[in-house]
Motif scaffolding. Structure first.
Motif, PDB file in Angstrom:
ATOM      1  N   TRP A  36       0.863  -1.208   0.000  1.00 57.96           N
ATOM      2  CA  TRP A  36       0.000   0.000   0.000  1.00 57.96           C
ATOM      3  C   TRP A  36       0.893   1.251   0.000  1.00 57.96           C
ATOM      4  O   TRP A  36       0.677   2.183  -0.773  1.00 57.96           O
ATOM      5  N   VAL A  37       1.892   1.245   0.856  1.00 60.32           N
ATOM      6  CA  VAL A  37       2.805   2.392   0.949  1.00 60.32           C
ATOM      7  C   VAL A  37       3.482   2.628  -0.412  1.00 60.32           C
ATOM      8  O   VAL A  37       3.552   3.751  -0.902  1.00 60.32           O
ATOM      9  N   GLY A  38       3.940   1.558  -1.045  1.00 58.18           N
ATOM     10  CA  GLY A  38       4.621   1.670  -2.338  1.00 58.18           C
ATOM     11  C   GLY A  38       3.709   2.247  -3.407  1.00 58.18           C
ATOM     12  O   GLY A  38       4.119   3.100  -4.196  1.00 58.18           O
ATOM     13  N   ARG A  39       2.453   1.779  -3.435  1.00 56.33           N
ATOM     14  CA  ARG A  39       1.514   2.283  -4.459  1.00 56.33           C
ATOM     15  C   ARG A  39       1.229   3.761  -4.240  1.00 56.33           C
ATOM     16  O   ARG A  39       1.191   4.560  -5.176  1.00 56.33           O
ATOM     17  N   ILE A  40       1.005   4.147  -2.986  1.00 55.57           N
ATOM     18  CA  ILE A  40       0.709   5.556  -2.689  1.00 55.57           C
ATOM     19  C   ILE A  40       1.873   6.439  -3.152  1.00 55.57           C
ATOM     20  O   ILE A  40       1.676   7.451  -3.822  1.00 55.57           O
ATOM     21  N   ARG A  41       3.091   6.045  -2.800  1.00 57.28           N
ATOM     22  CA  ARG A  41       4.270   6.852  -3.185  1.00 57.28           C
ATOM     23  C   ARG A  41       4.328   7.045  -4.699  1.00 57.28           C
ATOM     24  O   ARG A  41       4.476   8.152  -5.196  1.00 57.28           O
ATOM     25  N   LEU A  42       4.216   5.924  -5.395  1.00 54.23           N
ATOM     26  CA  LEU A  42       4.371   5.956  -6.858  1.00 54.23           C
ATOM     27  C   LEU A  42       3.287   6.805  -7.518  1.00 54.23           C
ATOM     28  O   LEU A  42       3.570   7.686  -8.328  1.00 54.23           O
ATOM     29  N   ARG A  43       2.053   6.565  -7.147  1.00 54.29           N
ATOM     30  CA  ARG A  43       0.931   7.243  -7.818  1.00 54.29           C
ATOM     31  C   ARG A  43       0.916   8.732  -7.490  1.00 54.29           C
ATOM     32  O   ARG A  43       0.587   9.564  -8.337  1.00 54.29           O
ATOM     33  N   LEU A  44       1.272   9.030  -6.266  1.00 52.57           N
ATOM     34  CA  LEU A  44       1.228  10.430  -5.836  1.00 52.57           C
ATOM     35  C   LEU A  44       2.284  11.250  -6.580  1.00 52.57           C
ATOM     36  O   LEU A  44       2.000  12.330  -7.106  1.00 52.57           O
ATOM     37  N   VAL A  45       3.489  10.723  -6.650  1.00 59.40           N
ATOM     38  CA  VAL A  45       4.573  11.478  -7.301  1.00 59.40           C
ATOM     39  C   VAL A  45       4.313  11.572  -8.808  1.00 59.40           C
ATOM     40  O   VAL A  45       4.535  12.625  -9.420  1.00 59.40           O
ATOM     41  N   ASP A  46       3.814  10.514  -9.412  1.00 66.08           N
ATOM     42  CA  ASP A  46       3.457  10.564 -10.850  1.00 66.08           C
ATOM     43  C   ASP A  46       2.433  11.653 -11.103  1.00 66.08           C
ATOM     44  O   ASP A  46       2.541  12.438 -12.031  1.00 66.08           O
TER      45      ASP A  46
END
Ligand code: SF4
Length: 397
Positions: A36-46
Motif C-alpha cells: 500500500w505504501v509503495g503504491r501511494i508513493r508511486l501514484r502520488l509522485v506521478d
C-alpha cells in the motif's frame, strides 16, 4: 457488498480502532502494508509531476526561500503569500541580509500578512543561522529544530524539500489526507490522533525522493482532497483510500465544535494638531510589541493586546488619552468603527476624531514613543492592522 459504517461524531469510536482494525469491516491499518505504501508513493509522485503548481518557492531547493515561504504560509493561503514572497525576497535576498536588517524593516515588509510573531521568529532564525552556522543552513535535524519558530512541521519541510532527507510532514493538508486514507474518525487535535498521523507520515515518506513525495502529498490535499467535497473521481490514489472504500470521505476529518470568539471593545483617539496626527509605539512583551497605533484604550471584554490601560482603570477617553500620552484634546463622537480578529478575540474598535488642546506627547503605560506625523507619512510606520485601516480611511477623506 455495502459496508455498514458507524455514524461519525466527535464522541463516537473512530472508524479505525486503536488496534489498527476497522471495527466493522475487518480491514487492517493500510500503512502497515508495504505494498500500500509503495503504491501511494508511486501514484502520488506521478500525479504531482503533471498536476503540481509552479510556485516561486518550488523553483529550487534553496533552504532560505523554503523557510521564508513556510513561515509565510502559516495560517495564510498560497495565493495571498505569492506577492509577499517576491517582495520580501527582493528586500532581503539572503539569510545574511535578513539577519542584519532592522526589525522595523522586516515587520514593514511583512505588513498585511498578519501573524507578526512569525516575522520576528524568521529573523531570529536567520540571526541564529549566521551566528551559529556561519550563514549556512544546517541540514542536521536537531540543529534545524533548534532554530526559533521551527517546529516539527517546518523542520520536516526544510529537511525534505531542501535536503531530500526522509523527514515526515503533518500539516493542515496532509493531516486531512492521512485521516481520509486511514479512515481516522477521531478528533485530529487529540494527542492520540497526532501521534498516529505522524506515525503514518513517517511510514510513507521514502528514503529517496522525500522532497518530491512530501510536496505531492501536500498538493493532493490542496487541490484534490480538499476540506469539503473531496474530488475523489480525480484522485490518483482513490483505489487505496480507506475512507472512500467505506464511503465516509465526506465525514472525515471529524468536525469538532469551535469555541466562539470573545467579544472585546476598544476605543482610540485620532488626535490632530496643525495637520499632524498623534501616534504611539507599543512597548515590549505584549501583542503588537513595537507597533505604532493611535492611542487606544481597552473598554470591555478580556484584553487580547494587553493595553497599557485596562478595563477598570478607565473607560473615559479624555482621561485615557491624558494618561497614555499626556495630551488633552477635544474628543468628538465615534467617527469610524473597525472590526478585526486577534487570536480568539473579536475586537470592535471605535475611533474618535479629536483636536489637540494642550500637552506635549509623552509615552505612558505600555508605550515607548509618541510622535506627531502627517497622515501621508504614516505609511512609513509599522502600524497595527486596525491603525492601518484607519490611516487608509483618513487618506480617503
Ligand atoms: Fe481524498 Fe477522495 Fe482521494 Fe480519498 S479518494 S484521498 S477522500 S480525494
Amino acid at each position: 457488498m455495502a459496508r455498514k459504517v458507524k455514524q461519525a461524531g466527535p464522541r463516537e469510536e473512530p472508524f479505525i480502532g486503536a488496534d489498527g482494525e476497522y471495527p466493522e469491516s475487518g480491514m487492517s491499518a493500510p500503512d502497515a502494508d508495504p505494498e500500500w505504501v509503495g503504491r501511494i508513493r508511486l501514484r502520488l509522485v506521478d500525479w504531482y509531476e503533471g498536476a503540481g503548481r509552479k510556485l516561486p518557492w518550488r523553483e529550487d531547493r534553496d533552504p532560505y526561500r523554503i523557510l521564508v515561504s513556510e513561515m509565510m504560509l502559516v495560517q495564510t493561503t498560497v495565493t495571498a503569500v505569492v506577492p509577499f514572497f517576491a517582495r520580501f525576497l527582493a528586500r532581503f535576498p539572503t539569510v545574511s541580509a535578513l539577519a542584519e536588517a532592522d526589525e522595523a524593516d522586516v515587520l514593514k515588509a511583512w505588513e498585511g500578512l498578519g501573524y507578526y510573531r512569525r516575522a520576528r521568529q524568521l529573523q531570529a532564525a536567520a540571526r541564529a543561522i549566521v551566528a551559529n552556522h556561519g550563514g549556512a543552513f544546517p541540514d542536521d535535524p536537531e540543529a534545524i529544530r533548534a532554530l526559533p519558530g521551527v517546529g516539527r512541521y517546518i523542520a520536516g519541510a526544510l529537511l525534505s524539500f531542501a535536503f531530500d532527507r526522509p523527514a515526515p510532514i503533518v500539516e493542515a493538508n496532509t493531516q486531512r489526507v492521512l485521516a481520509r486514507w486511514l479512515a481516522w474518525g477521531d478528533d485530529l487535535r487529540s494527542t492520540r490522533s497526532q501521534a498516529r498521523l505522524w506515525e503514518a507520515a513517517a511510514r510513507l515518506v521514502p528514503h529517496a525522493g522525500a522532497g518530491a513525495f512530501n510536496q505531492a502529498f501536500m498538493e493532493l490535499g490542496a487541490l484534490v482532497c480538499v476540506p469539503r467535497k473531496p474530488l475523489c473521481l480525480a484522485c490518483p490514489v482513490s483505489g487505496d483510500c480507506a475512507s472512500r472504500k467505506l464511503g465516509v470521505q465526506d465525514r472525515i476529518p471529524i468536525a469538532t465544535a469551535k469555541t466562539s470568539p470573545k467579544e472585546v471593545s476598544e476605543a482610540c483617539v485620532l488626535v490632530s494638531r496643525e495637520g499632524k496626527m498623534l501616534i504611539v509605539k507599543r512597548g515590549t512583551g505584549r501583542l503588537w510589541e513595537h507597533f505604532w497605533e493611535f492611542p487606544t484604550i481597552h473598554v470591555a471584554g478580556s484584553d487580547p493586546a494587553g493595553r497599557g490601560l485596562v478595563e477598570g482603570e478607565t473607560t473615559d477617553l479624555d482621561e485615557g488619552l491624558r494618561r497614555l500620552t499626556g495630551v488633552r484634546a477635544s474628543i468628538g463622537p465615534v467617527a469610524r468603527t473597525v472590526r478585526f480578529g486577534v487570536t480568539t478575540h473579536r475586537v470592535t474598535l471605535e475611533a474618535h476624531e479629536a483636536e489637540w488642546l494642550e500637552g506635549e506627547p509623552t509615552p505612558g503605560p505600555g508605550l515607548v514613543e509618541a510622535a506627531w506625523e502627517p497622515v501621508e507619512a504614516l505609511d512609513r510606520y509599522t502600524l497595527s492592522s486596525a491603525s492601518r485601516r484607519l490611516v487608509a480611511w483618513l487618506g480617503q477623506k
